[in-house]
Design an enzyme around this catalytic site. Structure first.
Site, PDB file in Angstrom:
ATOM      1  N   SER A   1     -12.511   5.154 -14.604  1.00 26.64           N
ATOM      2  CA  SER A   1     -11.187   4.554 -14.401  1.00 26.64           C
ATOM      3  C   SER A   1     -11.324   3.110 -13.892  1.00 26.64           C
ATOM      4  CB  SER A   1     -10.344   5.404 -13.431  1.00 26.64           C
ATOM      5  OG  SER A   1     -10.886   5.364 -12.123  1.00 26.64           O
ATOM      6  N   LYS A   2     -12.342   2.837 -13.086  1.00 21.25           N
ATOM      7  CA  LYS A   2     -12.550   1.459 -12.610  1.00 21.25           C
ATOM      8  C   LYS A   2     -13.031   0.575 -13.770  1.00 21.25           C
ATOM      9  CE  LYS A   2     -12.315   0.037  -8.902  1.00 21.25           C
ATOM     10  NZ  LYS A   2     -11.180  -0.566  -8.126  1.00 21.25           N
TER      11      LYS A   2
ATOM     12  N   ASP B   1       3.986   1.743  -4.280  1.00 19.46           N
ATOM     13  CA  ASP B   1       2.999   2.267  -5.228  1.00 19.46           C
ATOM     14  C   ASP B   1       2.761   1.208  -6.298  1.00 19.46           C
ATOM     15  OD1 ASP B   1       1.775   3.620  -7.349  1.00 19.46           O
ATOM     16  OD2 ASP B   1       2.903   5.469  -6.994  1.00 19.46           O
TER      17      ASP B   1
ATOM     18  N   TYR C   1     -14.072   8.620 -11.657  1.00 23.35           N
ATOM     19  CA  TYR C   1     -13.769   7.449 -10.816  1.00 23.35           C
ATOM     20  C   TYR C   1     -14.291   6.177 -11.483  1.00 23.35           C
ATOM     21  CZ  TYR C   1     -14.681   3.877  -7.255  1.00 23.35           C
ATOM     22  OH  TYR C   1     -14.768   2.686  -6.580  1.00 23.35           O
TER      23      TYR C   1
ATOM     24  N   ASP D   1       0.858  -1.198   0.000  1.00 27.62           N
ATOM     25  CA  ASP D   1       0.000   0.000   0.000  1.00 27.62           C
ATOM     26  C   ASP D   1       0.890   1.242   0.000  1.00 27.62           C
ATOM     27  OD1 ASP D   1      -3.192   0.601   1.278  1.00 27.62           O
ATOM     28  OD2 ASP D   1      -1.732   2.216   1.070  1.00 27.62           O
TER      29      ASP D   1
ATOM     30  N   THR E   1     -16.468  -2.099  -8.835  1.00 29.13           N
ATOM     31  CA  THR E   1     -17.615  -1.406  -8.247  1.00 29.13           C
ATOM     32  C   THR E   1     -18.835  -1.470  -9.172  1.00 29.13           C
ATOM     33  OG1 THR E   1     -18.444   0.831  -7.818  1.00 29.13           O
ATOM     34  CG2 THR E   1     -16.478   0.694  -9.148  1.00 29.13           C
TER      35      THR E   1
ATOM     36  N   PRO F   1     -22.071  17.122  -9.503  1.00 28.70           N
ATOM     37  CA  PRO F   1     -22.252  17.093 -10.964  1.00 28.70           C
ATOM     38  C   PRO F   1     -22.319  15.642 -11.460  1.00 28.70           C
ATOM     39  CG  PRO F   1     -20.396  18.515 -10.354  1.00 28.70           C
ATOM     40  CD  PRO F   1     -20.830  17.801  -9.105  1.00 28.70           C
ATOM     41  N   GLY F   2     -23.286  15.356 -12.317  1.00 24.52           N
ATOM     42  CA  GLY F   2     -23.394  14.010 -12.899  1.00 24.52           C
ATOM     43  C   GLY F   2     -23.815  12.943 -11.906  1.00 24.52           C
ATOM     44  N   HIS F   3     -24.403  13.343 -10.805  1.00 24.04           N
ATOM     45  CA  HIS F   3     -24.731  12.435  -9.692  1.00 24.04           C
ATOM     46  C   HIS F   3     -25.598  11.251 -10.145  1.00 24.04           C
ATOM     47  CE1 HIS F   3     -26.137  12.484  -5.179  1.00 24.04           C
ATOM     48  NE2 HIS F   3     -25.553  11.341  -5.544  1.00 24.04           N
TER      49      HIS F   3
ATOM     50  N   ASN G   1     -22.244   0.141  -2.253  1.00 26.26           N
ATOM     51  CA  ASN G   1     -21.667   1.036  -1.240  1.00 26.26           C
ATOM     52  C   ASN G   1     -21.413   0.312   0.076  1.00 26.26           C
ATOM     53  OD1 ASN G   1     -22.917   2.860  -3.275  1.00 26.26           O
ATOM     54  ND2 ASN G   1     -22.202   4.422  -1.840  1.00 26.26           N
TER      55      ASN G   1
HETATM   56  P1  NAD Z   1      -9.840   3.560   0.295  1.00 24.84           P
HETATM   57  O1  NAD Z   1      -9.724   4.847  -0.441  1.00 24.84           O
HETATM   58  O2  NAD Z   1     -10.287   3.540   1.720  1.00 24.84           O
HETATM   59  O3  NAD Z   1      -8.426   2.788   0.274  1.00 24.84           O
HETATM   60  C1  NAD Z   1      -7.623   2.743  -0.859  1.00 24.84           C
HETATM   61  C2  NAD Z   1      -6.254   2.231  -0.423  1.00 24.84           C
HETATM   62  O4  NAD Z   1      -5.430   2.128  -1.613  1.00 24.84           O
HETATM   63  C3  NAD Z   1      -5.524   3.169   0.537  1.00 24.84           C
HETATM   64  O5  NAD Z   1      -4.948   2.424   1.591  1.00 24.84           O
HETATM   65  C4  NAD Z   1      -4.433   3.816  -0.317  1.00 24.84           C
HETATM   66  O6  NAD Z   1      -3.265   4.161   0.415  1.00 24.84           O
HETATM   67  C5  NAD Z   1      -4.158   2.703  -1.334  1.00 24.84           C
HETATM   68  N1  NAD Z   1      -3.615   3.226  -2.595  1.00 24.84           N
HETATM   69  C6  NAD Z   1      -4.090   4.264  -3.338  1.00 24.84           C
HETATM   70  N2  NAD Z   1      -3.292   4.464  -4.408  1.00 24.84           N
HETATM   71  C7  NAD Z   1      -2.300   3.528  -4.342  1.00 24.84           C
HETATM   72  C8  NAD Z   1      -1.197   3.219  -5.168  1.00 24.84           C
HETATM   73  N3  NAD Z   1      -0.929   3.910  -6.278  1.00 24.84           N
HETATM   74  N4  NAD Z   1      -0.414   2.179  -4.818  1.00 24.84           N
HETATM   75  C9  NAD Z   1      -0.661   1.456  -3.676  1.00 24.84           C
HETATM   76  N5  NAD Z   1      -1.676   1.734  -2.862  1.00 24.84           N
HETATM   77  C10 NAD Z   1      -2.502   2.749  -3.189  1.00 24.84           C
HETATM   78  O7  NAD Z   1     -10.776   2.661  -0.619  1.00 24.84           O
HETATM   79  P2  NAD Z   1     -11.832   1.524  -0.206  1.00 24.84           P
HETATM   80  O8  NAD Z   1     -13.133   2.158   0.033  1.00 24.84           O
HETATM   81  O9  NAD Z   1     -11.236   0.643   0.799  1.00 24.84           O
HETATM   82  O10 NAD Z   1     -11.943   0.741  -1.595  1.00 24.84           O
HETATM   83  C11 NAD Z   1     -11.071  -0.337  -1.895  1.00 24.84           C
HETATM   84  C12 NAD Z   1     -11.393  -0.858  -3.277  1.00 24.84           C
HETATM   85  O11 NAD Z   1     -12.761  -1.271  -3.336  1.00 24.84           O
HETATM   86  C13 NAD Z   1     -11.224   0.168  -4.393  1.00 24.84           C
HETATM   87  O12 NAD Z   1     -10.654  -0.492  -5.504  1.00 24.84           O
HETATM   88  C14 NAD Z   1     -12.632   0.625  -4.687  1.00 24.84           C
HETATM   89  O13 NAD Z   1     -12.759   1.034  -6.037  1.00 24.84           O
HETATM   90  C15 NAD Z   1     -13.409  -0.639  -4.419  1.00 24.84           C
HETATM   91  N6  NAD Z   1     -14.805  -0.462  -4.014  1.00 24.84           N
HETATM   92  C16 NAD Z   1     -15.109   0.364  -2.962  1.00 24.84           C
HETATM   93  C17 NAD Z   1     -16.442   0.479  -2.565  1.00 24.84           C
HETATM   94  C18 NAD Z   1     -16.818   1.337  -1.384  1.00 24.84           C
HETATM   95  O14 NAD Z   1     -18.009   1.458  -1.084  1.00 24.84           O
HETATM   96  N7  NAD Z   1     -15.887   1.925  -0.653  1.00 24.84           N
HETATM   97  C19 NAD Z   1     -17.442  -0.220  -3.248  1.00 24.84           C
HETATM   98  C20 NAD Z   1     -17.082  -1.056  -4.316  1.00 24.84           C
HETATM   99  C21 NAD Z   1     -15.762  -1.170  -4.679  1.00 24.84           C
HETATM  100  P1  TYD Z   2     -20.298   8.365  -1.400  1.00 22.94           P
HETATM  101  O1  TYD Z   2     -20.091   7.848  -0.019  1.00 22.94           O
HETATM  102  O2  TYD Z   2     -19.379   9.420  -1.905  1.00 22.94           O
HETATM  103  O3  TYD Z   2     -20.301   7.084  -2.355  1.00 22.94           O
HETATM  104  P2  TYD Z   2     -20.677   6.987  -3.947  1.00 22.94           P
HETATM  105  O4  TYD Z   2     -20.692   8.329  -4.545  1.00 22.94           O
HETATM  106  O5  TYD Z   2     -19.523   6.166  -4.453  1.00 22.94           O
HETATM  107  O6  TYD Z   2     -21.989   6.284  -4.005  1.00 22.94           O
HETATM  108  O7  TYD Z   2     -21.771   8.920  -1.526  1.00 22.94           O
HETATM  109  C1  TYD Z   2     -22.914   8.117  -1.256  1.00 22.94           C
HETATM  110  C2  TYD Z   2     -24.149   8.916  -1.625  1.00 22.94           C
HETATM  111  O8  TYD Z   2     -24.267  10.030  -0.728  1.00 22.94           O
HETATM  112  C3  TYD Z   2     -24.087   9.524  -3.015  1.00 22.94           C
HETATM  113  O9  TYD Z   2     -25.407   9.517  -3.581  1.00 22.94           O
HETATM  114  C4  TYD Z   2     -23.650  10.947  -2.784  1.00 22.94           C
HETATM  115  C5  TYD Z   2     -24.251  11.281  -1.440  1.00 22.94           C
HETATM  116  N1  TYD Z   2     -23.497  12.231  -0.608  1.00 22.94           N
HETATM  117  C6  TYD Z   2     -24.145  13.311  -0.005  1.00 22.94           C
HETATM  118  O10 TYD Z   2     -25.369  13.484  -0.168  1.00 22.94           O
HETATM  119  N2  TYD Z   2     -23.405  14.152   0.762  1.00 22.94           N
HETATM  120  C7  TYD Z   2     -22.079  13.996   0.951  1.00 22.94           C
HETATM  121  O11 TYD Z   2     -21.451  14.824   1.671  1.00 22.94           O
HETATM  122  C8  TYD Z   2     -21.419  12.881   0.342  1.00 22.94           C
HETATM  123  C9  TYD Z   2     -19.937  12.653   0.524  1.00 22.94           C
HETATM  124  C10 TYD Z   2     -22.159  12.014  -0.423  1.00 22.94           C
END
Ligand code: NAD
Ligand code: TYD
Length: 337
Positions: free
Chosen positions: A154-155, A59, A151, A34, A124, A275-277, A180
């Site tokens: 890119s995924k 990285d 985002y 990480d 995701t 934007p684009g929500h 989520n």
């Molecule tokens: P996060 O932002 O909490 O953690 C990301 C981690 O990746 C961090 O520890 C960061 O230091 C590390 N990282 C970032 N860039 C890096 C690099 N270039 N090299 C090495 N390490 C790097 O994210 P998360 O919420 O834990 O999400 C983890 C994964 O799950 C992501 O791929 C995200 O797209 C995916 N995901 C997240 C959700 C969600 O609800 N959070 C839902 C579906 C999928």
């Molecule tokens: P978020 O946690 O950023 O996850 P994602 O955009 O990947 O779904 O946001 C969850 C939902 O909450 C999304 O519809 C955007 C909304 N939101 C707010 O209404 N207020 C906020 O301050 C944030 C960060 C998100």
């Protein structure tokens, strides 16, 4: 002894996954790779068994560092490392392309050259865009790609690279697409911990737009179990959608949090929309249920209760996470509202 390589394991979901591995697979050794960006947090790794968990700061875009850390007979590489916040990707997409796209390709190349047995890409539901508000429309594994934010674009690109590595080079790869997540140790820029932190401090909760956007919420450990099952039982080349059939409107989620904390609804602030929500995400997890035998263990009520209890008991973690980089972003994101 199974050798596992986890990227992004100091983040929210990656650290929960590492804990799950250590708890459920006594015969495994983990390299946790990480970069410790603003979202990576060494506090998330406190107390892990050093005999079976080795942290390497690096990285995923740095080919030499990845090749140096990945051992030759690795059983599975799990790619969690990513830039993960939609709002940041709207401010600037550069880091998202670098880490999420180029970094994934570096990992695929390294997995291939060192013969890692399986590559698991943590993706995701957002790659499939936004659903209509009808409650009979769901994402399936056959839903077309339609990413709407830098985002999710890119995924989606990362998923295409994983698919190409499987198709062209025979890399044994599986993709999971989850909704989520919520639970302990989520960086507080995301909606759920942001609400919790603000409400606990009697600060306003920013709700974007009309608050009627729908997200499909899942407790982080349930997601992690699905990833482990996908690694163990998934078909090479397959994609599995992961969701707990738990659609909620943002406003409803915000009200649940306020009620659980005994805080007044007057803390809600409707602010400028993103934007684009994307309007609605909703996942059909039927394939994961049938092929992987996966089922979520937590209900929304039990998961939210655990989450709130964790944040209430970990004030120091939260205070540290809400320092430096977080404050800077918060001012930029919410300052005008
Ligand atoms: P996060 O932002 O909490 O953690 C990301 C981690 O990746 C961090 O520890 C960061 O230091 C590390 N990282 C970032 N860039 C890096 C690099 N270039 N090299 C090495 N390490 C790097 O994210 P998360 O919420 O834990 O999400 C983890 C994964 O799950 C992501 O791929 C995200 O797209 C995916 N995901 C997240 C959700 C969600 O609800 N959070 C839902 C579906 C999928
Ligand atoms: P978020 O946690 O950023 O996850 P994602 O955009 O990947 O779904 O946001 C969850 C939902 O909450 C999304 O519809 C955007 C909304 N939101 C707010 O209404 N207020 C906020 O301050 C944030 C960060 C998100």
């Amino acid at each position: 002894m199974r050798k596992l390589f986890v990227t992004g394991g100091a983040g929210f979901i990656g650290s929960a996954f590492v804990r799950l591995l250590l708890d459920e697979l006594p015969a495994c050794e983990i390299v946790n790779f990480d970069a410790l960006t603003y979202a990576g947090n060494p506090d998330n790794l406190a107390g892990l068994d050093p005999a079976r968990h080795r942290f390497v700061r690096g990285d995923i875009c740095d080919r030499a560092a990845v090749l140096g850390a990945l051992e030759a007979d690795t059983d599975a590489l799990f790619n969690f490392a990513a830039e993960s916040h939609v709002d940041r990707s709207i401010h600037s997409a550069d880091e998202f392309l670098r880490t999420n796209v180029l970094g994934t390709q570096v990992l695929l190349d390294a997995a291939r050259s060192l013969g890692a047995r399986r590559f698991v890409q943590v993706s995701t539901d957002e790659v499939m865009g936004s659903l209509p508000e009808r409650d009979d429309a769901f994402f399936t594994e056959d839903s077309p790609f339609a990413p709407n934010s830098p985002y999710s674009a890119s995924k989606a690109a990362a998923e295409h690279l994983v698919r190409a590595a499987h198709h062209t080079h025979g890399v044994d790869a599986v993709v999971t697409r989850c909704g989520n997540n919520y639970g302990p140790r989520q960086f507080p820029e995301k909606f759920l911990p942001l609400m919790l932190a603000n409400a606990m401090n009697d600060e306003p909760i920013p709700v974007y737009g009309d608050g009627q956007n729908v997200r499909d919420w899942i407790y982080v450990e349930d997601h992690c179990r699905a990833i482990l099952l996908a690694a163990e039982r998934g078909r090479a080349g397959a994609v599995y959608n992961v969701g707990a059939r738990n659609e909620r409107r943002n406003l409803e989620v915000a009200e649940s949090v306020l009620d659980a904390l005994g805080k007044p609804r007057s803390l809600l602030r409707f602010v400028k929309d993103r934007p684009g929500h994307d309007r609605r995400y909703a996942i059909d997890p039927g394939l994961a249920e049938r092929e992987l035998g996966w089922r979520p263990r937590e209900t929304w009520q039990s998961g939210l209760k655990k989450t709130i209890e964790w944040y209430a008991a970990n004030g120091e973690w939260l205070a540290r996470a809400r320092g430096g980089a977080y404050r800077e972003f918060y001012e930029r994101q919410y300052g005008e509202n």
